[in-house]
Structure formats: C-alpha cells, structure tokens
Write an enzyme that holds these catalytic residues in place. Sequence first.
Site, PDB file in Angstrom:
ATOM      1  N   MET A 143      13.719  23.753   0.928  1.00  0.00           N
ATOM      2  CA  MET A 143      12.895  22.986   0.000  1.00  0.00           C
ATOM      3  C   MET A 143      13.751  22.138  -0.942  1.00  0.00           C
ATOM      4  O   MET A 143      13.398  20.997  -1.258  1.00  0.00           O
ATOM      5  CB  MET A 143      11.992  23.912  -0.816  1.00  0.00           C
ATOM      6  CG  MET A 143      11.033  23.182  -1.738  1.00  0.00           C
ATOM      7  SD  MET A 143      10.040  24.298  -2.742  1.00  0.00           S
ATOM      8  CE  MET A 143       9.047  25.104  -1.482  1.00  0.00           C
TER       9      MET A 143
ATOM     10  N   LYS B  46       0.836  -1.201   0.000  1.00  0.00           N
ATOM     11  CA  LYS B  46       0.000   0.000   0.000  1.00  0.00           C
ATOM     12  C   LYS B  46       0.873   1.254   0.000  1.00  0.00           C
ATOM     13  O   LYS B  46       2.097   1.182   0.163  1.00  0.00           O
ATOM     14  CB  LYS B  46      -0.918  -0.001   1.219  1.00  0.00           C
ATOM     15  CG  LYS B  46      -0.179   0.043   2.554  1.00  0.00           C
ATOM     16  CD  LYS B  46      -1.138  -0.006   3.729  1.00  0.00           C
ATOM     17  CE  LYS B  46      -0.358   0.029   5.047  1.00  0.00           C
ATOM     18  NZ  LYS B  46      -1.252   0.040   6.219  1.00  0.00           N
TER      19      LYS B  46
ATOM     20  N   TYR C 196      18.287  29.283   6.629  1.00  0.00           N
ATOM     21  CA  TYR C 196      17.125  30.050   7.065  1.00  0.00           C
ATOM     22  C   TYR C 196      17.059  30.099   8.591  1.00  0.00           C
ATOM     23  O   TYR C 196      17.289  29.098   9.271  1.00  0.00           O
ATOM     24  CB  TYR C 196      15.833  29.409   6.546  1.00  0.00           C
ATOM     25  CG  TYR C 196      15.573  29.627   5.075  1.00  0.00           C
ATOM     26  CD1 TYR C 196      15.474  30.908   4.556  1.00  0.00           C
ATOM     27  CD2 TYR C 196      15.415  28.549   4.217  1.00  0.00           C
ATOM     28  CE1 TYR C 196      15.214  31.107   3.203  1.00  0.00           C
ATOM     29  CE2 TYR C 196      15.157  28.733   2.870  1.00  0.00           C
ATOM     30  CZ  TYR C 196      15.056  30.017   2.369  1.00  0.00           C
ATOM     31  OH  TYR C 196      14.806  30.215   1.035  1.00  0.00           O
TER      32      TYR C 196
ATOM     33  N   ARG D 204      -9.693   0.604  15.812  1.00  0.00           N
ATOM     34  CA  ARG D 204      -9.625   1.366  14.575  1.00  0.00           C
ATOM     35  C   ARG D 204     -10.586   0.754  13.563  1.00  0.00           C
ATOM     36  O   ARG D 204     -11.511   1.396  13.097  1.00  0.00           O
ATOM     37  CB  ARG D 204      -8.174   1.369  14.055  1.00  0.00           C
ATOM     38  CG  ARG D 204      -7.901   2.354  12.951  1.00  0.00           C
ATOM     39  CD  ARG D 204      -6.433   2.370  12.564  1.00  0.00           C
ATOM     40  NE  ARG D 204      -5.967   1.074  12.058  1.00  0.00           N
ATOM     41  CZ  ARG D 204      -4.752   0.864  11.566  1.00  0.00           C
ATOM     42  NH1 ARG D 204      -3.862   1.845  11.542  1.00  0.00           N
ATOM     43  NH2 ARG D 204      -4.405  -0.334  11.123  1.00  0.00           N
TER      44      ARG D 204
END
Length: 361
Positions: free
Chosen positions: A304, A35, A256, A131
């Site tokens: 990024m 999956k 950053y 669940r």
Amino acid sequence: MSRANQAKLDLSALRHNLAHARTLAPASRVMCVVKANGYGHGAVEVATALDPLTDALAVACIEEALELRENGITSPIMLLEGCFESEELVIAAEHNFWVMIDNQRQLEWLEQTRLPAPVTCWLKINTGMHRLGVSPGDAAAFHQRLLDNDNTHGEIVTCTHFACADELDNPMTSDQLQQFAKVTEALPGPRSAANSAGVLAWPHSHYDWIRPGYMLYGNSPLKTTHPNTTGLRPVMTLESAVISVREIETGETVGYGANWTAQRPSRIATVSIGYGDGYPRMAANGTPVLVKGKRAPLAGRVSMDMITVDVTDLDEVNIGDRVVLWGKDLPVAEIAQRADTIGYELTTRMPARTPRVIVER
C-alpha cells in the site's frame, strides 16, 4: 518532513503538446479534454494552463464543468455525456456549457425545457462504437429537430467516436470514417471525429474540430510507434525516494507472499510509494523504476505504501536518493503494460494522497 511521493507537473509540456496537436491539424479547431480530473493531473491546474490557448474544453459531466467555472475558467465547456436530467440544461445555458445530444430523451428535454438562453449542441452519431450516439439512420431527423429548436444556439456540430483508432492496422477506423462521411454529407455544419489517436495517426479524421485528450498529457494512445508521437512531452513525473537499503543473501525472499527470491547476494532498496499513492499493485517483478536516473527492477509485491527494488547492479544507493516511477525517461505506458493495464488508468486513478506539484509553468 512529508513523504517524498509526488506527481510533478510540467505545464509547459502540456502547452507544448497542445501546440503539437494544432500543428498536426492546422485547419481544425481544438477541444481539449480535461475530464477525470484532467486525466489525474488536476483539472483546475490543467484547464487554467489551457484556457487561453484552446477553442473549448471538454469534461464528462456537469459537476466537472462547474468546478472549472468556479475556478475562473472562461472557455466554452462541452459536456461529453450530455445532460443526465432536464434541469442540467438550465445550468448549461447559464454557464456556457455545450451539450452533447446522443439519444431521444436528451433531445426531448432540450425541446421541452424553458431555458434562460439557447445552448450550443453537438450531435453524436454511432458509427460502430455502440456506446453513445444516435443511429446513422436517425441522424438527419435528429439534426433537423436541433436546427428547428429555439433552445439551440448556432451551428450543430456532428461528431462520432472511434473504437480502434489506437490500432493502426485495424480496418474499423476506416470503416467508421466512411460511414461518418456518408451520414454527414448532406448535413450542414462542422464535423468532429478525431480523438488523440485520430489526431496523431488518422489525418482524414481531423475535420473541423479535433478532441485531443490523452496526448495532451504527453502520452501516446497508439499501440505501435508512430513518427507523430515523438513530439509529445510527458506532463507528469511520478517520483519518490529511497527510505531504506538492506543486504540479503541468496535464497531470501522479499515482500508480501514472498514472491521474489534472491538468486544471488542482493541489495534491496525500499521506496516510499505504493498502491495507496497510485502506483499499480499489479506491477510485476522486474518492472523498471529509475533510481538516480538508472533503471532497476521491482523486487517483490507492491504494498500500500512501499515498493522494493533490486539495486544490486547500481552504484551506491542511499536513503534519500530520488526514484522516478514514470515520466520523461520511463513512459507510463511501459509501466502499465507490466501491470496489465493502460496508462490512462494509472494517471486517472492517482489519488489525492499523492500531491500534485507544479514544477514548470
């Protein structure tokens, strides 16, 4: 020239890991979980390698299953979350998709829908995960209704799912196994409980079917070391290359937010990979990468498209030098821990921007 970032895939390692699972549970049939795009490795590529070797495959939903059929995969494919509407049962019957039944609505759809052929059904029992799954008290009635249904093919497999099997000292797994054994004792047909953690560390959970997922990709789900994990071989190596090298002085900052400050004259290598390529933005300063096979710490916030690495203590580092972000000698779990997440998330969130390149078939 394209950017150097690649997720290199060793499909021979994938087959090795499946063989390891079979060795650990020799009496069990195997359902390989592919999956979420094969846990980010590429569902079609992974399923193609496993198709001749597995007893069945498993995905989350019918869209994932159809993609595999459209690409020539012939194994039975389990829909782990079952069907989301009754019309999907018709598709399942047409394509030999097995369906999970875990609630009253799914059972009623199966009883009321006209199908071109019967389908193989698994019945999920909730033993504490809370669940999916029917309650233990309803399991016998659901099981009998499945047996009585002309839309059901073959034996009914009863299964459950563990909540804490990755924690070897947590008593919940033993409690779940005891409850599952009690509930299924009088129910005919095969049983299944073991996920990857169960396969590796809980032999009493192996039953008739095992459902390895994460371990197939060479990664351990266990939170502690275990001898059975030493046989795993990572399938994915995430790598890139150095695109710039610069010298900075004591007190200068990098990246950053200027959240890394040089404590000495330092050499900083910039690597062409970032959170847009699947490397976790939350990886902390000091997170290791391999530059030319040697560890060097992340220095500065992940961007990024780029990261910056302190290579002061390494021998000469040049533009073009290979950088490994995780793989054989740098487990993805170690990187995930430094980013306050889990390895499952890092691989499954690998974007299409990062090409998957098969290096070993």
